[in-house]
Design a protein around this motif. Structure first.
Motif, short mmCIF file in Angstrom:
data_model
loop_
_atom_site.label_atom_id
_atom_site.label_comp_id
_atom_site.label_asym_id
_atom_site.label_seq_id
_atom_site.Cartn_x
_atom_site.Cartn_y
_atom_site.Cartn_z
N GLU A 255 0.83 -1.21 0.00
CA GLU A 255 0.00 0.00 0.00
C GLU A 255 0.87 1.27 0.00
N VAL A 256 1.92 1.25 0.81
CA VAL A 256 2.78 2.43 0.87
C VAL A 256 3.47 2.64 -0.48
N ASP A 261 3.66 5.54 -5.72
CA ASP A 261 3.88 5.22 -7.12
C ASP A 261 5.26 4.57 -7.37
N MET A 262 5.62 3.65 -6.50
CA MET A 262 6.89 2.92 -6.73
C MET A 262 6.60 1.45 -6.47
N ASP A 263 7.55 0.56 -6.80
CA ASP A 263 7.26 -0.82 -6.46
C ASP A 263 7.95 -1.20 -5.16
N GLN A 268 12.25 -1.15 -0.74
CA GLN A 268 13.19 -1.92 0.09
C GLN A 268 14.65 -1.68 -0.26
N SER A 269 14.91 -1.00 -1.38
CA SER A 269 16.29 -0.91 -1.90
C SER A 269 17.18 -0.08 -0.97
N ALA A 279 9.38 6.79 2.19
CA ALA A 279 8.38 5.74 1.98
C ALA A 279 8.73 4.53 2.86
N ARG A 280 10.02 4.20 2.88
CA ARG A 280 10.46 3.05 3.68
C ARG A 280 10.21 3.30 5.17
#
Ligand code: ADP
Ligand code: MG
Length: 340
Positions: A255-256, A261-263, A268-269, A279-280
């Motif tokens: 969801e986040v 708008d990222m995968d 996680q990168s 976002a993380r």
């Protein structure tokens, strides 16, 4: 019978950043029903944020200022039921005629019209008639028109003709004002620190804020207990538990990521790009808040980080959401997405 609830007035509708636009648009409509470009006025927002209250307040105020105008408040479920009944009893035309005579039509929770083609069709005709004749239409919905599903395009385009105003989750200051207003109306005094405790812990639903106060008052008088932080904590915990549905860390990450708008792989990168880091951190924050997973395990699942990183993320999110308006909106939007 207007079906309006006089307790839902503008006076009782506490103003704050989260509702200022919707509230003032509502007042403008109440001053000149049918005479502003806010037609229809569509108020949208999550559960318990005041849509029904505000819709009534507009109607009540119009009745006050223009006693001769016919104002009708109706839920979209009831509207649908009436329509179905009218078809069964061959009184469809009476139904339409009745609604076309109204000066101010307030329909609550129009998202429930989704998938109901017949009701949408009849509402389309009623809407056009009212609009053409300068009558006011006020709608509420849990979503903005762009996000509504299974509503006919021609009806959606009508919804967008006027103004769509969002009711957002109240910020901390507004939550305090709402609590104080409720206590004042109930003639109850409560220590400041308890009010602050409640406002810090119930963040996304005004109905719950009121619910905590109601329970506090009931508990205190029934058990002859003092208002205390312990009592507040017990009650708040109950509310938080009842409304929290278990979500998985996978779901939170999805969801986040989607929201930004990222995968998930990007989230996680190892990158240090600011928006990806944020976002993380938000994913970690929500994992901490909405699941019972340990910090170590959260770190492990969100890009192989250690528990100190997760802890740091949670603190960062807490700080930023108090100081940065845009960031607070992220937290509020995601809270809505993840918990409703
Ligand atoms: P919704 O229709 O969006 O689910 P409601 O209008 O039923 O929400 O509001 C839930 C409760 O919160 C009601 O008791 C309402 O009076 C109260 N409430 C919501 N917003 C405010 C506000 N800004 N000031 C005072 N009370 C509010
Ligand atoms: Mg409602």
């Amino acid at each position: 019978e207007s079906q309006l609830n006089p307790n839902y007035s503008f006076v009782n509708f506490v103003e704050g950043d989260s509702n200022r636009l919707a509230r003032s648009a509502g007042m403008a409509v109440a001053n000149k029903p049918g005479g502003t470009s806010f037609n229809p006025l569509l108020i949208y927002g999550g559960v318990g944020l005041g849509k029904t209250h505000l819709a009534h307040a507009i109607g009540v105020d119009i009745k006050d200022k223009y006693p001769d105008k016919t104002v009708l408040y109706i839920s979209s479920e009831k509207f649908t039921q009436q329509f179905i009944d009218s078809v069964k009893s061959n009184t469809r035309n009476d139904f339409i005629h009745f609604y076309q005579m109204i000066d101010v039509l307030i329909i609550d929770d129009v998202q429930f019209l989704s998938g109901k083609a017949g009701t949408q069709d009849v509402f389309f005709h009623i809407f056009n008639h009212l609009h053409q004749n300068g009558k006011q239409v006020i709608l509420t919905s849990d979503k903005a028109p762009v996000d509504m599903q299974d509503i006919e395009q021609r009806l959606l385009s009508r919804f967008k003709w006027g103004l769509s105003a969002e009711l957002q989750a109240p910020d901390y200051e507004t939550r305090i004002s709402i609590l104080e207003n409720k206590l004042f109306r109930d003639g109850v005094e409560m220590p400041e620190e308890i009010i602050e405790y409640i406002a810090q812990n119930i963040k996304s639903n005004v109905r719950e804020l009121e619910g905590v106060i109601i329970s506090m008052i009931a508990q205190a008088s029934f058990n002859r207990r003092e208002f205390s932080i312990e009592l507040a904590k017990q009650i708040v915990d109950k509310f938080v538990k009842n409304t929290k549905k278990e979500v998985s860390i996978d779901y939170i990450q999805k969801e986040v990521s989607k929201y930004f708008d990222m995968d998930v792989a990007t989230l996680q990168s190892k990158t240090r790009k600011r928006h990806i880091v944020q976002a993380r951190q938000l994913a970690m924050y929500f994992a901490k808040r909405l699941t019972k997973t340990s910090l170590a395990s959260i770190g492990n699942q969100i890009g192989q980080r250690d528990h100190a990183t997760v802890l740091h993320a949670c603190k960062t999110v807490d700080n930023l959401s108090e100081t940065d308006k845009q960031f607070r909106k992220y937290v509020d939007d995601l809270t809505k997405k993840l918990t409703f």
